[in-house]
Design a protein around this motif. Structure first.
Motif, PDB file in Angstrom:
ATOM      1  N   GLY A   1      19.345  73.942  22.904  1.00  0.00           N
ATOM      2  CA  GLY A   1      20.766  74.109  22.612  1.00  0.00           C
ATOM      3  C   GLY A   1      21.402  75.335  23.211  1.00  0.00           C
ATOM      4  N   ASN A   2      20.709  76.467  23.173  1.00  0.00           N
ATOM      5  CA  ASN A   2      21.302  77.699  23.699  1.00  0.00           C
ATOM      6  C   ASN A   2      21.583  77.618  25.202  1.00  0.00           C
ATOM      7  N   PRO A   3      20.625  77.180  26.032  1.00  0.00           N
ATOM      8  CA  PRO A   3      20.925  77.032  27.461  1.00  0.00           C
ATOM      9  C   PRO A   3      22.032  76.008  27.724  1.00  0.00           C
ATOM     10  N   LEU A   4      22.049  74.921  26.955  1.00  0.00           N
ATOM     11  CA  LEU A   4      23.090  73.909  27.132  1.00  0.00           C
ATOM     12  C   LEU A   4      24.462  74.501  26.862  1.00  0.00           C
ATOM     13  N   PHE A   5      24.563  75.289  25.818  1.00  0.00           N
ATOM     14  CA  PHE A   5      25.834  75.950  25.502  1.00  0.00           C
ATOM     15  C   PHE A   5      26.257  76.878  26.637  1.00  0.00           C
ATOM     16  N   LEU A   6      25.310  77.647  27.156  1.00  0.00           N
ATOM     17  CA  LEU A   6      25.625  78.584  28.234  1.00  0.00           C
ATOM     18  C   LEU A   6      26.078  77.840  29.486  1.00  0.00           C
ATOM     19  N   ILE A   7      25.444  76.714  29.780  1.00  0.00           N
ATOM     20  CA  ILE A   7      25.856  75.900  30.935  1.00  0.00           C
ATOM     21  C   ILE A   7      27.301  75.438  30.749  1.00  0.00           C
ATOM     22  N   ARG A   8      27.640  75.013  29.556  1.00  0.00           N
ATOM     23  CA  ARG A   8      29.010  74.560  29.283  1.00  0.00           C
ATOM     24  C   ARG A   8      30.005  75.708  29.444  1.00  0.00           C
ATOM     25  N   ILE A   9      29.621  76.880  29.000  1.00  0.00           N
ATOM     26  CA  ILE A   9      30.491  78.050  29.145  1.00  0.00           C
ATOM     27  C   ILE A   9      30.700  78.385  30.625  1.00  0.00           C
ATOM     28  N   LEU A  10      29.624  78.371  31.396  1.00  0.00           N
ATOM     29  CA  LEU A  10      29.724  78.710  32.814  1.00  0.00           C
ATOM     30  C   LEU A  10      30.535  77.663  33.573  1.00  0.00           C
ATOM     31  N   LYS A  11      30.397  76.389  33.217  1.00  0.00           N
ATOM     32  CA  LYS A  11      31.210  75.346  33.843  1.00  0.00           C
ATOM     33  C   LYS A  11      32.686  75.567  33.551  1.00  0.00           C
ATOM     34  N   ALA A  12      32.981  75.950  32.301  1.00  0.00           N
ATOM     35  CA  ALA A  12      34.366  76.221  31.935  1.00  0.00           C
ATOM     36  C   ALA A  12      34.899  77.440  32.692  1.00  0.00           C
ATOM     37  N   LYS A  13      34.033  78.437  32.883  1.00  0.00           N
ATOM     38  CA  LYS A  13      34.429  79.645  33.609  1.00  0.00           C
ATOM     39  C   LYS A  13      34.716  79.331  35.070  1.00  0.00           C
ATOM     40  N   LEU A  14      33.875  78.484  35.665  1.00  0.00           N
ATOM     41  CA  LEU A  14      34.005  78.202  37.106  1.00  0.00           C
ATOM     42  C   LEU A  14      35.062  77.140  37.411  1.00  0.00           C
ATOM     43  N   PHE A  15      35.151  76.132  36.542  1.00  0.00           N
ATOM     44  CA  PHE A  15      36.003  74.996  36.874  1.00  0.00           C
ATOM     45  C   PHE A  15      37.181  74.815  35.916  1.00  0.00           C
ATOM     46  N   GLY A  16      37.233  75.620  34.850  1.00  0.00           N
ATOM     47  CA  GLY A  16      38.363  75.507  33.947  1.00  0.00           C
ATOM     48  C   GLY A  16      38.146  74.447  32.885  1.00  0.00           C
TER      49      GLY A  16
ATOM     50  N   LEU B   1      29.420  85.746  22.692  1.00  0.00           N
ATOM     51  CA  LEU B   1      29.121  85.970  24.106  1.00  0.00           C
ATOM     52  C   LEU B   1      29.890  84.978  24.974  1.00  0.00           C
ATOM     53  N   GLY B   2      29.895  83.710  24.571  1.00  0.00           N
ATOM     54  CA  GLY B   2      30.615  82.702  25.333  1.00  0.00           C
ATOM     55  C   GLY B   2      32.089  83.015  25.430  1.00  0.00           C
ATOM     56  N   ALA B   3      32.674  83.445  24.323  1.00  0.00           N
ATOM     57  CA  ALA B   3      34.086  83.811  24.325  1.00  0.00           C
ATOM     58  C   ALA B   3      34.348  84.997  25.246  1.00  0.00           C
ATOM     59  N   LYS B   4      33.429  85.963  25.249  1.00  0.00           N
ATOM     60  CA  LYS B   4      33.585  87.128  26.113  1.00  0.00           C
ATOM     61  C   LYS B   4      33.557  86.722  27.585  1.00  0.00           C
ATOM     62  N   ILE B   5      32.643  85.816  27.943  1.00  0.00           N
ATOM     63  CA  ILE B   5      32.559  85.342  29.331  1.00  0.00           C
ATOM     64  C   ILE B   5      33.872  84.679  29.748  1.00  0.00           C
TER      65      ILE B   5
ATOM     66  N   ILE C   1      38.581  78.704  10.511  1.00  0.00           N
ATOM     67  CA  ILE C   1      37.299  78.582  11.208  1.00  0.00           C
ATOM     68  C   ILE C   1      36.917  79.958  11.727  1.00  0.00           C
ATOM     69  N   PHE C   2      35.856  80.536  11.179  1.00  0.00           N
ATOM     70  CA  PHE C   2      35.429  81.858  11.626  1.00  0.00           C
ATOM     71  C   PHE C   2      34.239  81.742  12.567  1.00  0.00           C
ATOM     72  N   VAL C   3      34.057  82.751  13.388  1.00  0.00           N
ATOM     73  CA  VAL C   3      32.962  82.765  14.350  1.00  0.00           C
ATOM     74  C   VAL C   3      31.687  83.249  13.663  1.00  0.00           C
ATOM     75  N   ASP C   4      30.650  82.424  13.742  1.00  0.00           N
ATOM     76  CA  ASP C   4      29.349  82.752  13.160  1.00  0.00           C
ATOM     77  C   ASP C   4      28.305  82.613  14.259  1.00  0.00           C
ATOM     78  N   GLY C   5      27.889  83.694  14.822  1.00  0.00           N
ATOM     79  CA  GLY C   5      26.848  83.621  15.843  1.00  0.00           C
ATOM     80  C   GLY C   5      27.170  84.439  17.073  1.00  0.00           C
ATOM     81  N   ALA C   6      26.154  85.168  17.536  1.00  0.00           N
ATOM     82  CA  ALA C   6      26.327  85.998  18.726  1.00  0.00           C
ATOM     83  C   ALA C   6      26.551  85.152  19.968  1.00  0.00           C
ATOM     84  N   GLY C   7      26.022  83.912  19.977  1.00  0.00           N
ATOM     85  CA  GLY C   7      26.176  83.052  21.137  1.00  0.00           C
ATOM     86  C   GLY C   7      27.631  82.708  21.400  1.00  0.00           C
ATOM     87  N   VAL C   8      28.361  82.343  20.352  1.00  0.00           N
ATOM     88  CA  VAL C   8      29.781  82.033  20.504  1.00  0.00           C
ATOM     89  C   VAL C   8      30.559  83.274  20.922  1.00  0.00           C
TER      90      VAL C   8
END
Length: 264
Positions: A249-264, A89-93, A80-87
């Motif tokens: 979709g993009n904001p929803l993904f970012l919200i999920r990333i931030l929730k994971a960052k804040l709450f694990g 960015l999410g991984a970097k966060i 499974i390779f990463v395709d997309g700047a959004g993923v």
């Protein structure tokens, strides 16, 4: 080249891969670059051992939260390779390593060159028959010696004898690499359900790359594609088709990333 090796067990045999796996929001992906991807494909075709190749982008992540069967299929992928700047960015966060971002349109031409060099027969499955014909013509222009052995539209019943007929057609073609150009999650689910029936070792989910390849869908200018803005160009040229995927979709993904960052 990364300096570590991980072992993955696929269908009863061991695949040595010069890359490692990571997990983003519960989804597996591999830290890999283009050279390594080609090397693994070459290895699997040469040994005639199966390889299911999927890609992870923002749309795939979002789909996996509402389609658990699709999530399971993604996590069962061999590569499974990463395709997309959004993923990326999410991984970097989240402090995760990603490797090279590899949109299929950036490397499939090189794969076709390798297929020509090593005589790997290719088959395209998906879309309308007219699109398959257009792709075959374009491939012939760019890679005249590339062994393209057939195409079939994607509008068949995937649960009965029609599916069996398509599998038989692909097997009879002698293909070594099958490009499955359907939409997510259809293409990944089809590969997972039929991989054991196919004689072709390598199956790659490629989405609508063939429409871009033939010019049916225009691609953004290089400064946009190189800077993570290809989604914005797609939204501009195909707003009715892509607004839900990107505007919602993009904001929803970012919200999920931030929730994971804040709450694990």
């Amino acid at each position: 080249m990364l300096l570590f090796l991980d072992h993955y067990f696929l269908e009863g045999f061991m695949l040595l891969t010069p890359f490692r796996s990571a997990k983003l929001l519960g989804l597996n992906y591999h830290v890999i670059n283009k050279v390594e991807l080609f090397e693994v494909i070459k290895q699997q075709v040469s040994s005639n051992e199966p390889l299911n190749v999927y890609n992870l982008n923002v749309h795939a992540v979002n789909l996996s939260f509402t389609d658990l069967a699709y999530r399971e299929v993604l996590n069962s992928g061999d590569l499974i390779f990463v395709d997309g700047a959004g993923v990326k960015l999410g991984a970097k966060i989240l402090g995760l390593e990603v490797g090279q971002r590899m949109t299929p349109m950036d490397w499939l031409d090189e794969l076709f060159s390798l297929a020509t060099l090593h005589h790997w027969p290719l088959f395209l499955l998906g879309d309308e028959t007219e699109q398959g014909i257009a792709f075959a013509e374009q491939l012939k222009k760019r890679h005249p010696e590339c062994p393209f052995v057939g195409h079939h539209h994607g509008f068949f019943n995937r649960d009965n004898h029609e599916n069996d007929a398509v599998v038989d057609l692909i097997n009879q073609s002698g293909a070594k690499i099958v490009l499955v150009g359907m939409s997510m999650p259809i293409q990944e689910k089809w590969i997972a359900a039929n991989a054991h029936k196919l004689t072709a070792p390598v199956k790659i989910a490629t989405g609508a790359f063939h429409r871009v390849y033939t010019g049916n869908i225009s691609r953004g200018p290089k400064w946009m594609t190189d800077n993570g803005l290809e989604w914005l160009y797609r939204l501009f040229v195909e707003p009715k088709k892509t607004w839900r995927r990107y505007v919602l979709g993009n904001p929803l993904f970012l919200i999920r990333i931030l929730k994971a960052k804040l709450f694990g």
